[in-house]
Design an enzyme around this catalytic site. Structure first.
Site, PDB file in Angstrom:
ATOM      1  N   PRO A 124     -58.450 -77.340 -70.986  1.00 24.95           N
ATOM      2  CA  PRO A 124     -57.640 -78.762 -70.785  1.00 24.95           C
ATOM      3  C   PRO A 124     -56.817 -78.855 -71.982  1.00 24.95           C
ATOM      4  O   PRO A 124     -55.847 -79.546 -72.337  1.00 24.95           O
ATOM      5  CB  PRO A 124     -58.627 -79.759 -70.678  1.00 24.95           C
ATOM      6  CG  PRO A 124     -60.127 -79.290 -71.465  1.00 24.95           C
ATOM      7  CD  PRO A 124     -59.974 -77.892 -71.130  1.00 24.95           C
ATOM      8  N   LEU A 125     -57.543 -78.278 -73.225  1.00 28.90           N
ATOM      9  CA  LEU A 125     -56.873 -78.481 -74.523  1.00 28.90           C
ATOM     10  C   LEU A 125     -55.834 -77.214 -74.958  1.00 28.90           C
ATOM     11  O   LEU A 125     -55.594 -77.115 -76.066  1.00 28.90           O
ATOM     12  CB  LEU A 125     -57.825 -79.057 -75.560  1.00 28.90           C
ATOM     13  CG  LEU A 125     -58.871 -80.137 -75.383  1.00 28.90           C
ATOM     14  CD1 LEU A 125     -59.678 -80.523 -76.356  1.00 28.90           C
ATOM     15  CD2 LEU A 125     -57.829 -81.348 -75.459  1.00 28.90           C
ATOM     16  N   HIS A 156     -65.730 -66.166 -59.435  1.00 20.67           N
ATOM     17  CA  HIS A 156     -65.086 -66.328 -60.525  1.00 20.67           C
ATOM     18  C   HIS A 156     -63.647 -65.736 -60.624  1.00 20.67           C
ATOM     19  O   HIS A 156     -63.046 -66.330 -60.953  1.00 20.67           O
ATOM     20  CB  HIS A 156     -65.507 -65.733 -61.716  1.00 20.67           C
ATOM     21  CG  HIS A 156     -65.657 -66.084 -63.109  1.00 20.67           C
ATOM     22  ND1 HIS A 156     -66.086 -65.777 -64.274  1.00 20.67           N
ATOM     23  CD2 HIS A 156     -64.414 -66.932 -63.603  1.00 20.67           C
ATOM     24  CE1 HIS A 156     -65.663 -65.953 -65.278  1.00 20.67           C
ATOM     25  NE2 HIS A 156     -64.746 -66.864 -65.095  1.00 20.67           N
ATOM     26  N   GLY A 162     -56.932 -75.139 -77.973  1.00 16.75           N
ATOM     27  CA  GLY A 162     -56.900 -76.016 -79.273  1.00 16.75           C
ATOM     28  C   GLY A 162     -55.454 -76.603 -79.662  1.00 16.75           C
ATOM     29  O   GLY A 162     -55.228 -77.267 -80.494  1.00 16.75           O
ATOM     30  N   TYR A 185     -69.992 -64.967 -69.493  1.00 16.27           N
ATOM     31  CA  TYR A 185     -69.867 -65.478 -70.957  1.00 16.27           C
ATOM     32  C   TYR A 185     -70.710 -64.906 -71.876  1.00 16.27           C
ATOM     33  O   TYR A 185     -72.062 -64.950 -71.612  1.00 16.27           O
ATOM     34  CB  TYR A 185     -69.737 -66.771 -70.947  1.00 16.27           C
ATOM     35  CG  TYR A 185     -68.856 -67.621 -70.033  1.00 16.27           C
ATOM     36  CD1 TYR A 185     -67.680 -67.183 -69.723  1.00 16.27           C
ATOM     37  CD2 TYR A 185     -69.093 -69.016 -69.792  1.00 16.27           C
ATOM     38  CE1 TYR A 185     -66.533 -67.766 -68.879  1.00 16.27           C
ATOM     39  CE2 TYR A 185     -68.268 -69.852 -69.000  1.00 16.27           C
ATOM     40  CZ  TYR A 185     -66.736 -68.950 -68.690  1.00 16.27           C
ATOM     41  OH  TYR A 185     -65.860 -69.894 -67.800  1.00 16.27           O
TER      42      TYR A 185
END
Length: 330
Positions: free
Chosen positions: A215-216, A115, A219, A51
């Site tokens: 989870p969203l 990962h 967006g 990241y």
């Protein structure tokens, strides 16, 4: 906030994903987000060496500072930091761990993930190296991410046979819009990462916690995107740096902003509103109600987003609610 267990670790049901650190927000922004998370009762902070090309870990460590022991830090190895292939050789695992510890400014990683799978390295070799890290106290628990069902089963059997540390959790993408086993990473794996009922069944069979990420749905499950309207600045899709925009749009846009998804989101929003809840509360709480889910990992670029996510997983859906959500999304 409710807490659950990942092996020996006690974590909050809502976690903070830090893939925006160093990519979308700077040091001041990371500090604001981490402070807001800890103040809201969130203790699970999820990062990865890839990241921000290492910046996420650096900014996370700086932001925690003297509050390090208030957090459960998770990070990952194995996805290439530059051009190259996934790597999980014992030498790479040891080197990657030491580099992450240095960037994080800590003496231990609470949860250390592989990962992405590396089919060129036998899983027993990777688990052996991770077991050494656990015995050395550098790592407390180990997990996997973006793994397919067969790989998870094999890892559990291998660890039991060899007497090494085992994966106690699996972090795969899962949301109301991503319930089937397809992935942008599928071309690098023998099989797509497990999702939905397959993921839950695999976790139950192997006594593992499930940690859903995205989870969203980038967006889409916040209601920020509207049919026929370009993503606004400040949203995940609207804030993608120019140099990454073509890549992100190629992978996600055709699927994410599809007419089918808009139909589904509108139906889910109506379902939530009829019951006195928001779409975000439905997205987060539905995941928290699934068996074996320990923490729902949601990213944030502001304190306001953190607070919204922290308060969103308290709706306990009934069996009838869950069945209706299945009807809408499956």
């Amino acid at each position: 906030m409710e807490t659950r267990h990942i092996g020996s670790l006690e974590v909050t049901v809502v976690g903070l994903g830090t893939n925006s650190f160093g990519a979308y927000i700077d040091e001041a922004g990371a500090q604001e987000v981490v402070d807001a998370a800890l103040d809201a009762g969130i203790n699970f902070l999820d990062s990865a060496d890839v990241y921000g090309s290492g910046a996420s870990e650096v900014l996370l460590g700086k932001a925690l500072g003297s509050r390090r022991d208030d957090a459960v830090i998770a990070t990952k190895f194995g996805m290439p930091l530059a051009e190259g292939k996934p790597c999980a050789t014992p030498e790479y695992v040891r080197t990657a761990c030491d580099a992450s510890l240095q960037r994080l400014g800590t003496d231990r990683i609470d949860l250390y993930y592989q990962h992405i799978a590396d089919p060129s390295v036998p899983i027993e070799e990777t688990l052996g190296a991770l077991d050494e890290l656990v015995k050395a106290g550098k790592v407390l628990e180990i997990a996997c991410s973006n793994f397919a069902t067969g790989l998870i089963d094999d890892a559990t059997k291998t660890a039991a046979s060899a007497g090494t540390a085992r994966f106690v959790a699996v972090e795969n993408e899962l949301s109301l819009l991503r319930r089937e086993s397809t992935s942008a990473h599928a071309s690098t794996l023998d099989a797509p990462p497990a999702r939905g009922a397959e993921l839950i069944a695999t976790a139950e069979r192997n006594d593992m916690a499930v940690l859903p990420y995205f989870p969203l749905a980038s967006g889409m499950l916040t209601g920020k995107y509207r049919r026929g309207v370009e993503p606004a600045s400040g949203t995940r899709m609207g804030s993608v740096p120019e140099e990454r925009r073509a890549e992100m749009f190629k992978v996600y846009r055709d699927w994410l902003l599809s007419e089918k998804n808009f139909d589904t989101v509108e139906a889910l929003e109506a379902f939530a509103t009829e019951r006195g809840h928001t779409l975000v509360e439905l997205a987060m709480s539905w995941l928290a109600c699934l068996p074996k889910v320990a923490t729902v990992i949601a990213g944030a670029t502001s304190a306001a987003q953190v607070k919204s996510n922290a308060s969103a997983a308290g709706w306990v859906l009934t069996d009838a609610d869950m069945a209706e959500v299945d009807r809408i999304t499956l």
